[in-house]
Motif scaffolding. Structure first.
Motif, PDB file in Angstrom:
ATOM      1  N   PRO A 287       0.808  -1.230   0.000  1.00 49.79           N
ATOM      2  CA  PRO A 287       0.000   0.000   0.000  1.00 49.79           C
ATOM      3  C   PRO A 287       0.838   1.277   0.000  1.00 49.79           C
ATOM      4  N   SER A 288       2.037   1.219   0.546  1.00 48.41           N
ATOM      5  CA  SER A 288       2.868   2.426   0.597  1.00 48.41           C
ATOM      6  C   SER A 288       3.301   2.878  -0.795  1.00 48.41           C
ATOM      7  N   TYR A 289       3.356   1.936  -1.769  1.00 44.59           N
ATOM      8  CA  TYR A 289       3.765   2.310  -3.122  1.00 44.59           C
ATOM      9  C   TYR A 289       2.776   3.265  -3.769  1.00 44.59           C
ATOM     10  N   VAL A 290       1.517   3.180  -3.381  1.00 45.63           N
ATOM     11  CA  VAL A 290       0.481   4.037  -3.966  1.00 45.63           C
ATOM     12  C   VAL A 290       0.835   5.517  -3.792  1.00 45.63           C
ATOM     13  N   HIS A 291       1.485   5.856  -2.684  1.00 47.58           N
ATOM     14  CA  HIS A 291       1.845   7.257  -2.425  1.00 47.58           C
ATOM     15  C   HIS A 291       2.937   7.756  -3.371  1.00 47.58           C
ATOM     16  N   TYR A 292       3.613   6.817  -4.041  1.00 52.84           N
ATOM     17  CA  TYR A 292       4.753   7.206  -4.893  1.00 52.84           C
ATOM     18  C   TYR A 292       4.457   7.042  -6.383  1.00 52.84           C
ATOM     19  N   LEU A 293       3.197   6.863  -6.738  1.00 47.40           N
ATOM     20  CA  LEU A 293       2.849   6.710  -8.154  1.00 47.40           C
ATOM     21  C   LEU A 293       3.229   7.952  -8.963  1.00 47.40           C
ATOM     22  N   SER A 294       3.111   9.119  -8.357  1.00 47.33           N
ATOM     23  CA  SER A 294       3.449  10.356  -9.067  1.00 47.33           C
ATOM     24  C   SER A 294       4.947  10.417  -9.377  1.00 47.33           C
ATOM     25  N   ILE A 295       5.781   9.859  -8.478  1.00 45.91           N
ATOM     26  CA  ILE A 295       7.221   9.833  -8.725  1.00 45.91           C
ATOM     27  C   ILE A 295       7.523   8.892  -9.896  1.00 45.91           C
ATOM     28  N   THR A 296       6.831   7.767  -9.934  1.00 39.09           N
ATOM     29  CA  THR A 296       6.978   6.856 -11.079  1.00 39.09           C
ATOM     30  C   THR A 296       6.626   7.575 -12.372  1.00 39.09           C
ATOM     31  N   ALA A 297       5.556   8.372 -12.354  1.00 34.65           N
ATOM     32  CA  ALA A 297       5.140   9.111 -13.552  1.00 34.65           C
ATOM     33  C   ALA A 297       6.212  10.103 -13.992  1.00 34.65           C
ATOM     34  N   ILE A 298       6.831  10.796 -13.039  1.00 31.19           N
ATOM     35  CA  ILE A 298       7.898  11.750 -13.368  1.00 31.19           C
ATOM     36  C   ILE A 298       9.071  11.037 -14.029  1.00 31.19           C
ATOM     37  N   ILE A 299       9.419   9.864 -13.499  1.00 28.99           N
ATOM     38  CA  ILE A 299      10.545   9.113 -14.060  1.00 28.99           C
ATOM     39  C   ILE A 299      10.199   8.574 -15.445  1.00 28.99           C
ATOM     40  N   ILE A 300       8.954   8.168 -15.643  1.00 26.72           N
ATOM     41  CA  ILE A 300       8.522   7.712 -16.974  1.00 26.72           C
ATOM     42  C   ILE A 300       8.764   8.795 -18.017  1.00 26.72           C
ATOM     43  N   VAL A 301       8.296   9.989 -17.732  1.00 24.93           N
ATOM     44  CA  VAL A 301       8.440  11.100 -18.678  1.00 24.93           C
ATOM     45  C   VAL A 301       9.912  11.455 -18.871  1.00 24.93           C
ATOM     46  N   SER A 302      10.637  11.595 -17.779  1.00 23.11           N
ATOM     47  CA  SER A 302      12.052  11.979 -17.867  1.00 23.11           C
ATOM     48  C   SER A 302      12.856  10.951 -18.640  1.00 23.11           C
ATOM     49  N   ASN A 303      12.621   9.669 -18.365  1.00 25.15           N
ATOM     50  CA  ASN A 303      13.406   8.629 -19.019  1.00 25.15           C
ATOM     51  C   ASN A 303      13.082   8.517 -20.503  1.00 25.15           C
ATOM     52  N   SER A 304      11.809   8.681 -20.874  1.00 23.46           N
ATOM     53  CA  SER A 304      11.449   8.583 -22.287  1.00 23.46           C
ATOM     54  C   SER A 304      12.086   9.713 -23.094  1.00 23.46           C
ATOM     55  N   PHE A 305      12.117  10.916 -22.531  1.00 20.23           N
ATOM     56  CA  PHE A 305      12.764  12.026 -23.223  1.00 20.23           C
ATOM     57  C   PHE A 305      14.291  11.897 -23.186  1.00 20.23           C
ATOM     58  N   PHE A 306      14.825  11.359 -22.096  1.00 21.92           N
ATOM     59  CA  PHE A 306      16.265  11.118 -22.039  1.00 21.92           C
ATOM     60  C   PHE A 306      16.685  10.173 -23.160  1.00 21.92           C
ATOM     61  N   ASP A 307      15.917   9.088 -23.351  1.00 23.61           N
ATOM     62  CA  ASP A 307      16.235   8.134 -24.416  1.00 23.61           C
ATOM     63  C   ASP A 307      16.156   8.790 -25.792  1.00 23.61           C
ATOM     64  N   LEU A 308      15.184   9.684 -25.975  1.00 26.11           N
ATOM     65  CA  LEU A 308      15.050  10.375 -27.262  1.00 26.11           C
ATOM     66  C   LEU A 308      16.272  11.247 -27.533  1.00 26.11           C
ATOM     67  N   PHE A 309      16.697  12.029 -26.543  1.00 30.98           N
ATOM     68  CA  PHE A 309      17.857  12.895 -26.741  1.00 30.98           C
ATOM     69  C   PHE A 309      19.162  12.095 -26.770  1.00 30.98           C
ATOM     70  N   PHE A 310      19.183  10.945 -26.109  1.00 31.83           N
ATOM     71  CA  PHE A 310      20.331  10.051 -26.231  1.00 31.83           C
ATOM     72  C   PHE A 310      20.465   9.596 -27.685  1.00 31.83           C
ATOM     73  N   SER A 311      19.344   9.337 -28.332  1.00 32.89           N
ATOM     74  CA  SER A 311      19.362   8.935 -29.739  1.00 32.89           C
ATOM     75  C   SER A 311      19.937  10.043 -30.618  1.00 32.89           C
ATOM     76  N   TYR A 312      19.623  11.277 -30.287  1.00 29.91           N
ATOM     77  CA  TYR A 312      20.197  12.412 -31.017  1.00 29.91           C
ATOM     78  C   TYR A 312      21.719  12.408 -30.845  1.00 29.91           C
ATOM     79  N   SER A 313      22.176  12.192 -29.618  1.00 24.77           N
ATOM     80  CA  SER A 313      23.616  12.154 -29.346  1.00 24.77           C
ATOM     81  C   SER A 313      24.294  11.013 -30.098  1.00 24.77           C
ATOM     82  N   ARG A 314      23.651   9.850 -30.128  1.00 31.62           N
ATOM     83  CA  ARG A 314      24.200   8.717 -30.875  1.00 31.62           C
ATOM     84  C   ARG A 314      24.319   9.037 -32.360  1.00 31.62           C
ATOM     85  N   SER A 315      23.336   9.731 -32.896  1.00 30.78           N
ATOM     86  CA  SER A 315      23.322  10.032 -34.326  1.00 30.78           C
ATOM     87  C   SER A 315      24.447  10.979 -34.726  1.00 30.78           C
TER      88      SER A 315
END
Length: 497
Positions: free
Chosen positions: A114-142
């Protein structure tokens, strides 16, 4: 080519430094200052984000790498900006769906975590940050500038996680503050990468999309969908078990599982770096339709990685009990003894299987990789659902071992059937005999010393005897050349050939 070699060299150095930081954090700092439930929650927050972010990015990072050469230098930023907006829309869609099903998600964790429910918003922040990080990593690779993003991914994020736990231990913040820091950590990595690309490499957003035709739109949709499903299934294989262990057994058991799983991951580490080097070579040989050379690379890769993987496998399983005696809360982590053994065995099989996945991926049959990976993910999740409830943590490792073993066998048979090649050579037989003999000898070597000294002495003796036998019986010509050059260059000794 000099740029590629430099980037590859520093990328390898960075990845190994990251592994060292990860081991210090996982095997000492976390287990010393966090309880098992906190370790499980800490890992679950990031692993769930890693499982979802490939879907929210819609495969746009891989699409940019693939189609980057097709655009003139002046229009690359326009193309990237277009993919940025698609990724933004993908994240918005995923978060909206998660919001609609918030009650169902909450119910999933309400009983055992049940304690994980309080941290769902943090998971959401990491989802967004990581997806954009991967996109810009692809730019760096290119643009062949991967050193800084590799540093952010492999060292910065791990150092950040380490400092968050140290800050918690020093009472600079409470556990909630450390969890919030995870979201800040990933956000800083993403923003730092954007800033570096803008300041040092002149990146600018350009939202003029008149050049995007319907034909390109269809290509993006098809390849993006393929990349999303491939990355998503891979993320599912790597992270789904953490979630299922938590929901069925609780975060405390996930703390044990994630720590023990991490111990075994080092067995496969050399393969990741070797595949980066071999990938372009395989691509070139397929272009020439030179299957003889592909077959030679397949076999040489297998015997070389088998030797390295066998040595790491022996080192971990024969020192495991002493490791548990050494690390904080080791008696509790002993529940994960078979997790380490099972995952080590799985990773060793991956090393032995050589580059089967890469061969499929660089051939005209590359789409089958998606089918095999989705199949493995389905088997893993399905078996977890039943076996974790019955056998606990051992059920989780049985599921992982079975799913990955099937995945490996299917790919080996597929490559054998379509390309008439396999990775095995006669030297595999004496290698396995040597491995068995060294394992038994190392296991029986139990001097009355403290755990860290026993691990050190046993590891040195194991390595010396193993390398001597590998050299003596000429198991691998490549390994023997490395041994020869090492003795000649650093010790000024000319070994007999």
């Amino acid at each position: 080519m000099g740029v590629v070699i430099k980037q590859s060299f520093w990328g390898t150095v960075i990845s190994y430094i990251g592994v060292i930081v990860g081991y210090v954090n996982t095997l000492y700092v976390r287990v010393e200052y966090l309880d098992l439930g906190q370790i499980g929650l800490f890992t679950l927050i990031t692993s769930n984000a890693m499982m979802v972010s490939p879907v929210s990015s819609l495969g746009m990072g891989s699409s940019f790498v693939k189609y980057f050469p097709a655009f003139q230098k002046g229009s690359n930023n326009q193309f990237f900006s277009f993919l940025f907006l698609i990724t933004l829309g993908g994240n918005a869609l995923v978060l909206f769906v998660c919001y609609l099903f918030k009650d169902a998600i909450t119910l999933r964790y309400l009983v055992n975590a049940p304690s994980y429910v309080h941290y769902l918003s943090i998971t959401a922040i990491i989802i967004v940050s990581n997806s954009f990080f991967d996109l810009f990593f692809s730019y760096s690779r290119s643009i062949k500038k991967v050193i800084f993003p590799s540093f952010l991914r492999d060292i910065f994020l791990r150092l950040g996680a380490l400092l968050l736990v140290i800050g918690f231990a020093m009472d600079w913040w409470d556990f909630d503050g450390a969890v919030i820091g995870l979201g800040v950590n990933y956000s800083l990595a993403f923003l730092s990468l954007i800033a570096q690309l803008m300041i040092k490499h002149g990146f600018r957003f350009d939202f003029q999309f008149v050049f995007i035709s319907k034909e390109w739109g269809l290509k993006l949709f098809q390849f993006g969908s393929y990349s999303m499903l491939l990355a998503g299934s891979f993320a599912l294989i790597n992270n789904a078990t953490y979630d299922q262990v938590t929901t069925i057994l609780g975060p405390e058991m996930n703390g044990i599982f994630t720590t023990c799983f991490f111990i075994a991951m080092i067995v496969e580490m050399p393969r990741r770096n070797m595949s980066k080097v071999v990938g372009p070579i395989l691509s070139e040989e397929f272009e020439k339709q030179n299957m003889d050379e592909v077959g030679r690379l397949y076999k040489r890769g297998s015997i070389t990685m088998s030797i390295i993987g066998m040595l790491l496998f022996i080192g971990i399983i024969t020192n495991l009990q002493d490791l548990f005696d050494f690390i904080p809360k080791g008696s509790e982590f002993q529940m994960g003894f078979w997790i380490v053994i099972g995952v080590c065995a799985t990773k060793l099989m991956l090393m032995i299987s050589s580059f089967a996945g890469e061969i499929i991926n660089f051939s005209h049959l590359y789409r089958y990789n998606l089918f095999f990976q989705v199949l493995a993910a389905i088997i893993l999740v399905s078996m977890n659902h039943f076996l974790i409830s019955i056998y606990g943590l051992n059920g989780a490792v049985i599921s992982y071992f079975t799913a990955i073993t099937i995945h490996i066998i299917v790919k080996l048979l597929f490559v054998k059937y379509h390309f008439r090649i396999h990775p095995f050579v006669r030297s595999h037989i004496p290698l396995f005999v040597i491995g068995a003999v060294i394992t038994i000898g190392a296991y029986l070597f139990q001097p009355a010393l403290n755990p860290i000294l026993k691990i050190t002495i046993r590891s040195i003796l194991t390595t010396l005897f193993f390398v001597f036998l590998i050299y003596k019986f000429r198991i691998s010509a490549d390994i023997n050349k490395i041994i020869h050059s090492t003795f000649e260059r650093f010790l000024k000794i000319n070994l007999p050939k």
